[in-house]
Design an enzyme around this catalytic site. Structure first.
Site, PDB file in Angstrom:
ATOM      1  N   ALA A 120     -11.982 -34.048 -10.154  1.00 32.56           N
ATOM      2  CA  ALA A 120     -11.642 -35.250  -9.392  1.00 32.56           C
ATOM      3  C   ALA A 120     -10.132 -35.218  -9.186  1.00 32.56           C
ATOM      4  O   ALA A 120      -9.362 -35.835  -9.934  1.00 32.56           O
ATOM      5  CB  ALA A 120     -12.072 -36.493 -10.152  1.00 32.56           C
ATOM      6  N   SER A 173      -4.270 -41.815 -12.561  1.00 36.99           N
ATOM      7  CA  SER A 173      -5.381 -40.883 -12.766  1.00 36.99           C
ATOM      8  C   SER A 173      -6.702 -41.534 -12.371  1.00 36.99           C
ATOM      9  O   SER A 173      -6.696 -42.530 -11.630  1.00 36.99           O
ATOM     10  CB  SER A 173      -5.395 -40.424 -14.228  1.00 36.99           C
ATOM     11  OG  SER A 173      -6.274 -39.344 -14.411  1.00 36.99           O
ATOM     12  N   ASN A 174      -7.812 -41.008 -12.816  1.00 30.86           N
ATOM     13  CA  ASN A 174      -9.128 -41.562 -12.497  1.00 30.86           C
ATOM     14  C   ASN A 174     -10.079 -41.384 -13.679  1.00 30.86           C
ATOM     15  O   ASN A 174      -9.695 -40.828 -14.700  1.00 30.86           O
ATOM     16  CB  ASN A 174      -9.673 -40.917 -11.218  1.00 30.86           C
ATOM     17  CG  ASN A 174      -9.818 -39.414 -11.376  1.00 30.86           C
ATOM     18  OD1 ASN A 174     -10.630 -38.943 -12.167  1.00 30.86           O
ATOM     19  ND2 ASN A 174      -9.003 -38.645 -10.654  1.00 30.86           N
ATOM     20  N   HIS A 175     -11.322 -41.856 -13.513  1.00 33.44           N
ATOM     21  CA  HIS A 175     -12.266 -41.913 -14.637  1.00 33.44           C
ATOM     22  C   HIS A 175     -13.077 -40.642 -14.874  1.00 33.44           C
ATOM     23  O   HIS A 175     -14.040 -40.671 -15.633  1.00 33.44           O
ATOM     24  CB  HIS A 175     -13.238 -43.076 -14.427  1.00 33.44           C
ATOM     25  CG  HIS A 175     -12.596 -44.409 -14.589  1.00 33.44           C
ATOM     26  ND1 HIS A 175     -12.082 -44.838 -15.780  1.00 33.44           N
ATOM     27  CD2 HIS A 175     -12.361 -45.406 -13.695  1.00 33.44           C
ATOM     28  CE1 HIS A 175     -11.571 -46.048 -15.636  1.00 33.44           C
ATOM     29  NE2 HIS A 175     -11.716 -46.405 -14.370  1.00 33.44           N
TER      30      HIS A 175
END
Ligand code: C5P
Length: 219
Positions: A96, A29-31
């Site tokens: 995102a 995943s991402n932030h």
């Protein structure tokens, strides 16, 4: 908001990250916190829009008057968007979305039997580009999170994905973007640009929506 500039307008927005499963207990995943997208959804509802928020996994509560649909992976988010886009006037891609997902999702938890592990990734569908490519596409707005050459990459995406507008932010600056409550954006469209200086995400959201509304009415 005395000014219900978006009264009756149907606006869909994606927000937050996506999670791409590796096995039943792990993901990539991402932030993204989802804060910018949620702020836009909240302000759009206050401006009178009928808002559908397609949300990745975040720890935020759904803004009042907003219809939220949850999605976990990029594939799920793509399906949630494409299945409902027909009715929309404005689409804002703020999520995102992971560019790639593991090609194979293991059925059982992967064991640490080897010193190295290789995960082959395949490309995810581009939700924003697919929306903009529809024959009856809504007014389409993208986001571009860049660390350098912001204008060059933002304009490149505007053109390549055939967007009406793109909102770029410089994610190399830790005081703005991602988990911060503040952000700054530069909006680009074919014949112009506008800097929205650093401020709260809710303030920025209403400024962004005023510009989107103006451009949407002009098209
Ligand atoms: O190409 P890039 O990922 O930088 O583009 C960012 C924009 O495209 C954002 O608006 C994001 O929400 C959208 N996007 C998407 N689906 C993807 C990748 C990006 O909707 N698979």
């Amino acid at each position: 908001f005395a000014d219900k500039a978006l009264q009756g307008v149907k606006l869909m927005i994606t927000a937050g990250p996506t999670r791409e499963a590796i096995d039943p207990v792990r993901y990539i995943s991402n932030h993204s916190s989802g804060k910018m997208g949620y702020a836009i959804a909240e302000q759009a509802a206050k401006m009178g829009a009928q808002v559908t928020l397609i949300s990745g996994p975040v720890s935020l509560t759904c803004p009042q008057g907003v219809d939220r649909i949850n999605a976990t992976s990029a594939t799920e988010m793509h399906e949630a968007v494409m299945g409902r886009i027909g009715q929309q006037d404005i689409f804002i891609g703020c999520a995102a979305v992971a560019d790639y997902r593991p090609e194979i999702v293991a059925d059982a938890k992967i064991k640490k039997n080897n010193d190295q592990m290789v995960v082959t990734m395949v490309k995810n569908p581009d939700i924003l580009a697919d929306v903009a490519a529809l024959s009856d596409a809504p007014f389409t707005v993208g986001f571009a999170a860049e660390t350098h050459d912001v204008e060059k990459y933002a304009r490149g995406k505007l053109e390549k994905k055939k967007l009406n507008m793109i909102a770029a932010n410089d994610v190399s600056d830790p005081s703005i973007g991602f988990n911060s409550d503040q952000n700054a954006l530069t909006l680009y469209w074919t014949n112009g640009s506008l800097l929205l200086p650093a401020t709260s995400k809710s303030n920025l959201a209403s400024q962004l929506l005023m510009q989107v509304n103006q451009a949407y009415r002009k098209q």
